[in-house]
Design an enzyme around this catalytic site. Structure first.
Site, PDB file in Angstrom:
ATOM      1  N   HIS A  50      63.128  50.008  29.289  1.00 25.86           N
ATOM      2  CA  HIS A  50      61.920  49.959  28.481  1.00 25.86           C
ATOM      3  C   HIS A  50      62.219  49.310  27.130  1.00 25.86           C
ATOM      4  CE1 HIS A  50      59.892  53.516  30.809  1.00 25.86           C
ATOM      5  NE2 HIS A  50      60.238  52.518  31.585  1.00 25.86           N
ATOM      6  N   GLU A  52      62.139  50.258  24.033  1.00 25.09           N
ATOM      7  CA  GLU A  52      62.953  50.972  23.058  1.00 25.09           C
ATOM      8  C   GLU A  52      64.444  50.775  23.334  1.00 25.09           C
ATOM      9  OE1 GLU A  52      59.395  53.767  23.990  1.00 25.09           O
ATOM     10  OE2 GLU A  52      60.459  52.094  24.925  1.00 25.09           O
ATOM     11  N   SER A 228      35.429  40.363  52.619  1.00 24.73           N
ATOM     12  CA  SER A 228      34.972  41.476  53.444  1.00 24.73           C
ATOM     13  C   SER A 228      35.282  41.279  54.920  1.00 24.73           C
ATOM     14  CB  SER A 228      33.465  41.672  53.245  1.00 24.73           C
ATOM     15  OG  SER A 228      32.972  42.665  54.104  1.00 24.73           O
ATOM     16  N   LEU A 308      30.448  37.754  43.625  1.00 26.24           N
ATOM     17  CA  LEU A 308      31.426  38.773  43.239  1.00 26.24           C
ATOM     18  C   LEU A 308      31.182  39.241  41.817  1.00 26.24           C
ATOM     19  CD1 LEU A 308      34.008  40.425  43.640  1.00 26.24           C
ATOM     20  CD2 LEU A 308      35.323  38.381  42.997  1.00 26.24           C
TER      21      LEU A 308
END
Length: 391
Positions: A50, A52, A228, A308
């Site tokens: 990460h 940090e 679909s 859409l």
């Protein structure tokens, strides 16, 4: 250097990872002492460290442990405090000897949610929460959306003539907007986890949906096709050469014919229920967005087509709109940017707030956030949950 100054640098780091770290949030971190930056970091792709830890490792490698001991850190999101794919960042911060930490915003993930703050304070680290909070929450909006609403943050991009047309009656659409607007869209793709299009767009254009600068591909977001009935055949370009770097995901109806052939290309299929009998065959897009969140996506850029876009708006699944307007007209025989929304009175119009505008060459770029509809008019929403990860 103030905490706000350092957070500005951390945000700059965080933006470098947008679209590349999901299901983890793209966090930025900076280790500093006085006006001297010791280390910078952005979250690596899943399985990597990460932000940090990246910033701490950079500082330790360049300046050594004595320089880091007693230093300060700015990080855009509350550090994690549990062991997942990586160890807890709170432990790394404490063991490095960080004396003070500036945090942009609280982490809403169920496994963190204030526990990181408490762990740091219990270890004697001075914690200041809410530094440049609005900017940090804006940056982490996709991760926050998944944690709180169970679906990604959805941005709808439309490009049309002034009279709202995206193609001629015969389907010709390249190019309505100019090169500056198209470059802006590529920058939007570069910041997104995924780009979503409908089957009609794929059948008409067979787009690559990559983020490019000139001929150079900068980023390959996940391509999500809403199809679909699986009308797009396996020979389509979006189904070629799929691997970990080039991914195509498909939302289709439960039991749609042709699933096996599509899966054999390496594409991932999400089978969704159809809405009620009156709209048989129309996918439950709310369920689709929940499925995408569960699969790790935090931000989705929707690029077409008009059917859409309208379906997502009707379902209350769009958070932000970017509309590129070209200084041209096609008339009523052109294809509209939006299909029917089912609006029966002006009070039901979709409204935008925080509207912004700018010129992009000859075109006009407008953007704004969707004003949430009252509960009685709101489409089906995603349930709260989390497909986001902090491991």
């Amino acid at each position: 250097m103030t905490g706000e100054d350092a957070m500005g640098l951390a945000l700059g780091q965080a933006r470098r990872g947008q679209g590349r770290t999901f299901p983890n949030p793209s966090v930025g971190a900076v280790v500093f002492r006085g006006d001297r930056v010791l280390g910078r970091g952005v979250t690596r792709p899943p399985g990597g460290p990460h932000a940090e830890v990246v910033a701490l490792e950079a500082a330790l490698a360049r300046y050594g442990p004595r320089s880091v001991d007693g230093a300060a850190m700015a990080v855009t999101l509350e550090p994690c405090c549990f062991t997942g794919r990586t160890g807890p960042c709170t432990r790394a911060i404490v063991e490095a000897g960080i004396r003070r930490i500036y945090i942009g915003c609280r982490d809403p993930h169920i496994r963190v949610a204030g526990r990181g703050l408490r762990a740091l304070r219990a270890a004697g680290v001075e914690v200041e929460l809410g530094v440049r909070e609005a900017a940090c929450r804006e940056h982490h909006r996709g991760f926050i959306s998944v944690c709180k609403r169970g679906r990604p943050f959805v941005t709808l991009k439309l490009a049309s003539t002034l009279d709202g047309r995206i193609a001629t009656a015969g389907g010709e659409s390249r190019w309505i907007t100019g090169p500056e607007a198209r470059r802006a869209v590529h920058r939007m793709r570069a910041r997104s986890d995924a780009v979503m299009v409908g089957s009609g767009t794929v059948l008409a254009d067979d787009p690559e949906l990559t983020a490019r600068r000139g001929d150079r591909v900068l980023h390959r977001p996940v391509r999500v096709v809403v199809d679909s009935k699986l009308s797009v055949k396996p020979a389509a370009g979006l189904y070629q050469g799929l691997d970990a770097a080039a991914r195509t995901w498909v939302l289709c109806r439960e039991g749609a014919r042709g699933r096996r052939a599509i899966r054999e290309t390496g594409a991932r299929i999400f089978e969704l229920p159809a809405l009620g009998p009156a709209r048989a065959g129309h996918l439950d897009l709310a369920a689709g967005m929940q499925a995408l969140a569960a699969a790790g996506l935090t931000s989705v850029l929707v690029e077409g087509g008009g059917g859409l876009a309208a379906a997502l708006l009707r379902s209350g699944l769009v958070d932000e709109i970017h509309w590129m307007l070209a200084p041209s007209l096609l008339g009523g025989d052109g294809r509209p940017a939006l299909a029917e929304l089912g609006i029966e009175c002006l009070g039901e119009m979709v409204r935008l707030e925080s509207l912004g505008t700018r010129r992009l060459g000859a075109d006009l770029h407008l953007w704004g956030r969707i004003v949430p509809a009252p509960p009685a008019r709101r489409g089906r929403r995603g349930s709260r949950g989390s497909g986001a990860s902090r491991g």
